[in-house]
Design a protein around this motif. Structure first.
Motif, PDB file in Angstrom:
ATOM      1  N   UNK A   1       0.825  -1.219   0.000  1.00 33.92           N
ATOM      2  CA  UNK A   1       0.000   0.000   0.000  1.00 33.92           C
ATOM      3  C   UNK A   1       0.856   1.265   0.000  1.00 33.92           C
ATOM      4  N   UNK A   2       2.136   1.097  -0.284  1.00 32.57           N
ATOM      5  CA  UNK A   2       3.021   2.270  -0.270  1.00 32.57           C
ATOM      6  C   UNK A   2       2.546   3.317  -1.266  1.00 32.57           C
ATOM      7  N   UNK A   3       2.132   2.854  -2.430  1.00 28.27           N
ATOM      8  CA  UNK A   3       1.576   3.742  -3.456  1.00 28.27           C
ATOM      9  C   UNK A   3       0.264   3.124  -3.903  1.00 28.27           C
ATOM     10  N   UNK A   4      -0.852   3.767  -3.593  1.00 28.96           N
ATOM     11  CA  UNK A   4      -2.158   3.162  -3.858  1.00 28.96           C
ATOM     12  C   UNK A   4      -2.758   3.598  -5.180  1.00 28.96           C
ATOM     13  N   UNK A   5      -2.093   4.493  -5.906  1.00 26.14           N
ATOM     14  CA  UNK A   5      -2.612   4.898  -7.210  1.00 26.14           C
ATOM     15  C   UNK A   5      -2.431   6.387  -7.462  1.00 26.14           C
ATOM     16  N   UNK A   6      -3.106   6.848  -8.497  1.00 23.26           N
ATOM     17  CA  UNK A   6      -2.969   8.245  -8.910  1.00 23.26           C
ATOM     18  C   UNK A   6      -3.430   9.224  -7.840  1.00 23.26           C
ATOM     19  N   UNK A   7      -4.267   8.757  -6.920  1.00 26.22           N
ATOM     20  CA  UNK A   7      -4.751   9.647  -5.872  1.00 26.22           C
ATOM     21  C   UNK A   7      -3.588  10.162  -5.011  1.00 26.22           C
ATOM     22  N   UNK A   8      -2.511   9.384  -4.916  1.00 31.30           N
ATOM     23  CA  UNK A   8      -1.335   9.830  -4.164  1.00 31.30           C
ATOM     24  C   UNK A   8      -0.743  11.085  -4.800  1.00 31.30           C
ATOM     25  N   UNK A   9      -0.687  11.116  -6.135  1.00 33.29           N
ATOM     26  CA  UNK A   9      -0.159  12.282  -6.843  1.00 33.29           C
ATOM     27  C   UNK A   9      -1.060  13.493  -6.643  1.00 33.29           C
ATOM     28  N   UNK A  10      -2.357  13.256  -6.559  1.00 30.37           N
ATOM     29  CA  UNK A  10      -3.287  14.361  -6.289  1.00 30.37           C
ATOM     30  C   UNK A  10      -3.072  14.918  -4.888  1.00 30.37           C
ATOM     31  N   UNK A  11      -2.796  14.036  -3.928  1.00 26.12           N
ATOM     32  CA  UNK A  11      -2.501  14.499  -2.562  1.00 26.12           C
ATOM     33  C   UNK A  11      -1.253  15.380  -2.547  1.00 26.12           C
ATOM     34  N   UNK A  12      -0.232  14.984  -3.332  1.00 26.32           N
ATOM     35  CA  UNK A  12       1.015  15.747  -3.366  1.00 26.32           C
ATOM     36  C   UNK A  12       0.794  17.138  -3.949  1.00 26.32           C
ATOM     37  N   UNK A  13      -0.185  17.274  -4.841  1.00 29.67           N
ATOM     38  CA  UNK A  13      -0.465  18.575  -5.454  1.00 29.67           C
ATOM     39  C   UNK A  13      -1.313  19.473  -4.552  1.00 29.67           C
ATOM     40  N   UNK A  14      -1.845  18.905  -3.480  1.00 32.78           N
ATOM     41  CA  UNK A  14      -2.687  19.680  -2.559  1.00 32.78           C
ATOM     42  C   UNK A  14      -1.835  20.303  -1.453  1.00 32.78           C
ATOM     43  N   UNK A  15      -2.355  21.326  -0.807  1.00 30.99           N
ATOM     44  CA  UNK A  15      -1.605  21.958   0.308  1.00 30.99           C
ATOM     45  C   UNK A  15      -1.685  21.131   1.588  1.00 30.99           C
ATOM     46  N   UNK A  16      -1.215  19.898   1.493  1.00 32.81           N
ATOM     47  CA  UNK A  16      -1.202  19.000   2.655  1.00 32.81           C
ATOM     48  C   UNK A  16       0.245  18.846   3.123  1.00 32.81           C
ATOM     49  N   UNK A  17       0.462  19.027   4.393  1.00 35.45           N
ATOM     50  CA  UNK A  17       1.813  18.907   4.936  1.00 35.45           C
ATOM     51  C   UNK A  17       2.291  17.453   4.829  1.00 35.45           C
ATOM     52  N   UNK A  18       3.555  17.244   4.449  1.00 36.07           N
ATOM     53  CA  UNK A  18       4.085  15.870   4.349  1.00 36.07           C
ATOM     54  C   UNK A  18       3.887  15.063   5.620  1.00 36.07           C
ATOM     55  N   UNK A  19       4.031  15.740   6.765  1.00 35.84           N
ATOM     56  CA  UNK A  19       3.883  15.037   8.040  1.00 35.84           C
ATOM     57  C   UNK A  19       2.458  14.538   8.236  1.00 35.84           C
ATOM     58  N   UNK A  20       1.486  15.349   7.837  1.00 39.45           N
ATOM     59  CA  UNK A  20       0.074  14.944   7.951  1.00 39.45           C
ATOM     60  C   UNK A  20      -0.234  13.789   7.007  1.00 39.45           C
ATOM     61  N   UNK A  21       0.274  13.862   5.787  1.00 38.98           N
ATOM     62  CA  UNK A  21       0.026  12.820   4.784  1.00 38.98           C
ATOM     63  C   UNK A  21       0.612  11.480   5.229  1.00 38.98           C
TER      64      UNK A  21
END
Length: 566
Positions: free
Chosen positions: A105-125
């Motif tokens: 589950x390290x990479x679950x799909x394209x949704x991971x890339x969408x999370x990276x493009x959002x203003x979400x802190x790496x620590x929270x993700x």
């Protein structure tokens, strides 16, 4: 915190596949032009029973282990060993299963890339994914500690505080192991490219899983039937060494101190220290490696595409594009789809090799010499019952490749495309059956060959065993294809779900066991009969049923696939 919990919800849905599970238990009916869906009570009850049986089996095995360990610990007058060994087992299982889960589950799909493009802190993700993947280990740990609490509570009647302390220990023990898994996975994914491919990750996951199964079986089989006095002596002689080595991983020793004297003030202080030690691991990983984790997701599953020049295209087409019959084209496609996705190969056809290897491992663990079979066993196996038993075992192996019972489910993403082409659906599905039967023949060769080597069969015996195996596996594979056509798993996020989270596999497994049980009764009553009578029962009847069902299946498949809506 709102973002954290929403991310946890998304990751939990990916780990436990809630959406696909809901689709599995729903029943669809057409009323006019509308499709009405509702939950099927029969499916819910069936899945619940299957889950409870499998989960109860694991708990029962662990319960026997803990009960034996309790007696051993009492005999050597060292009850700490009971709690420390339990903590070691939970830590070991959390490490192995945690590694498999975190890497898959390290990479679950394209949704991971969408999370990276959002203003979400790496620590929270990263913290949200860490928490979601820890849930599985926590459930397992609590369940196993519940067995420990039940057995120890019944035998010793400890104070009530013991149960609370044990529950807390169960909740914190897996945390360092999950942290270790992520520590190595993040470093590997960040600084290597070969593992940043979903197929490679699934292949590694499958190999680790099979290695775990073989190792676990070896341990269990080695321990089964051991002399209790020998176990007492072994534990007593190694207790001092265990006490010394336990100092290298303090949480194990702390669990022993806490649960052996739960009502003492010192026990409470040890519990606080245990919580602090187990919490510091995830805190350090999340605090210092979140940035590395998000960086490792960039470019995950990228594929390098080689562009061909005009001359190369012409050469490629003339070499690789050749005319053949539709059936052969469909069959070739099945092999390419299977080989292109390692998770299909490892969780399906590879069982043909895995099962004989497992038998060999069990034999080694038991100290059994396969070349030294008792004479009365040889006489029995070289009789009429022997070729039937061998054929049924090889046929069972050939029908457990998970090819036929996931055939349409694995193609769910391509069904709309297939329906848009002038494809003969009956021939298309028969190619899937042929694909399953080719691997079944391979399994029969291995199964019958292995039995022939052990029991010294002659040519005639080998031919009869192969006939029984072929008829049995052909019928079961056709029934499997019927089941997956009737109830395909159409909605899945990754290839793992099409096989590992497909209830059709479980139902076919139980169907196989029922058929084997009926066959065993038939063998008992017919083993002294004429050879032609036995062949009618174990070759003629399955072959006749297969012949009757094969044509209606093609018609049913055409109508069913035409009615599928995605």
């Amino acid at each position: 915190m709102k973002v954290f919990f929403r991310l946890v919800k998304i990751y939990l849905a990916s780990v436990f596949n809630f959406k696909n599970f809901k689709a599995q238990i729903q029943k669809r009916k057409k009323r006019g032009e509308q499709t009405v869906t509702r939950n099927s009570k029969a499916k819910i009850a069936g899945i619940a029973v299957l889950f409870l049986v499998v989960f109860a089996e694991f708990l029962l095995i662990f319960g026997f282990l803990i009960f034996g360990l309790y007696g051993t610990a009492k005999a050597v007058n060292n009850i700490n060993i009971l709690f420390e060994v339990t903590a070691v087992l939970i830590s070991f299982m959390s490490l192995l299963f945690g590694f498999m889960l975190t890497i898959s589950t390290y990479y679950i799909g394209e949704i991971e890339e969408q999370f990276l493009a959002m203003p979400i802190k790496p620590r929270t993700l990263f913290a949200s994914k860490f928490f979601a993947n820890t849930i599985n280990s926590l459930i397992t740990s609590v369940a196993f500690f519940a067995v420990l609490m039940g057995i120890y509570g019944y035998m010793e009647a400890p104070p009530l505080i013991f149960y609370l302390w044990a529950l807390i220990c169960a909740l914190v023990i897996p945390l360092p192991m999950i942290s270790v898994c992520y520590f190595f996975n993040i470093l590997i994914m960040r600084f290597t490219r070969i593992f940043k491919n979903k197929n490679v990750v699934m292949a590694v996951n499958g190999i680790v899983g099979m290695s775990l199964a073989l190792g676990f079986n070896y341990i269990i089989q080695s321990a089964t039937g051991s002399d209790p006095e020998a176990i007492y002596t072994m534990v007593g002689s190694n207790a001092a060494a265990f006490q010394s080595y336990g100092a290298y991983y303090p949480p194990i020793k702390l669990v022993g101190y806490i649960l052996s004297a739960p009502d003492s003030v010192l026990s409470f202080l040890y519990l606080v220290l245990l919580i602090a030690l187990c919490a510091v691991f995830p805190a350090l990983i999340i605090g210092f490696m979140s940035k590395l984790y998000t960086e490792s997701l960039i470019g995950f599953n990228e594929k390098s595409i080689k562009k061909l020049e005009a001359k190369q295209v012409s050469a490629y087409l003339s070499k690789n594009i050749k005319r053949s019959s539709p059936f052969m084209a469909y069959l070739k496609r099945e092999f390419k789809m299977m080989n292109r996705t390692p998770v299909y190969l490892l969780n399906g056809p590879f069982s043909i090799i895995f099962m004989p290897v497992l038998i060999i491992v069990i034999s080694i663990a038991k100290g059994t010499n396969l070349n030294d079979v008792p004479p009365h066993v040889l006489d029995f196996m070289q009789g009429n019952a022997g070729f039937v038993i061998t054929g049924l075992a090889a046929g069972f192996l050939g029908s457990m490749t998970n090819i036929a019972d996931t055939a349409l489910s694995r193609d769910a993403k391509f069904i709309p495309f297939i329906k848009s082409l002038p494809v003969d659906i009956a021939v298309y599905m028969y190619a899937k059956l042929a694909h399953a039967m080719i691997f079944a023949v391979f399994a029969i060769v291995i199964g019958v060959g292995f039995a022939s080597f052990v029991f010294k069969f002659g040519i005639f015996h080998i031919v009869l065993s192969s006939m029984v195996a072929l008829c049995f596996s052909a019928l079961v594979n056709l029934v499997s294809l019927f089941l997956d056509t009737a109830h395909p798993k159409l909605h899945w996020d990754n290839p793992v779900a099409a096989m590992k989270q497909n209830t059709n596999i479980l139902f076919i497994m139980f169907f196989n066991m029922i058929i084997l049980a009926i066959s065993a009764v038939a063998v008992f009553f017919t083993m002294n009969s004429y050879l032609w009578v036995i062949l009618i029962y174990f070759c003629g009847i399955p072959a006749a049923i297969f012949s009757v069902l094969i044509k209606p299946y093609g018609i049913y498949a055409e109508n069913k696939i035409a009615s599928l809506e995605l």
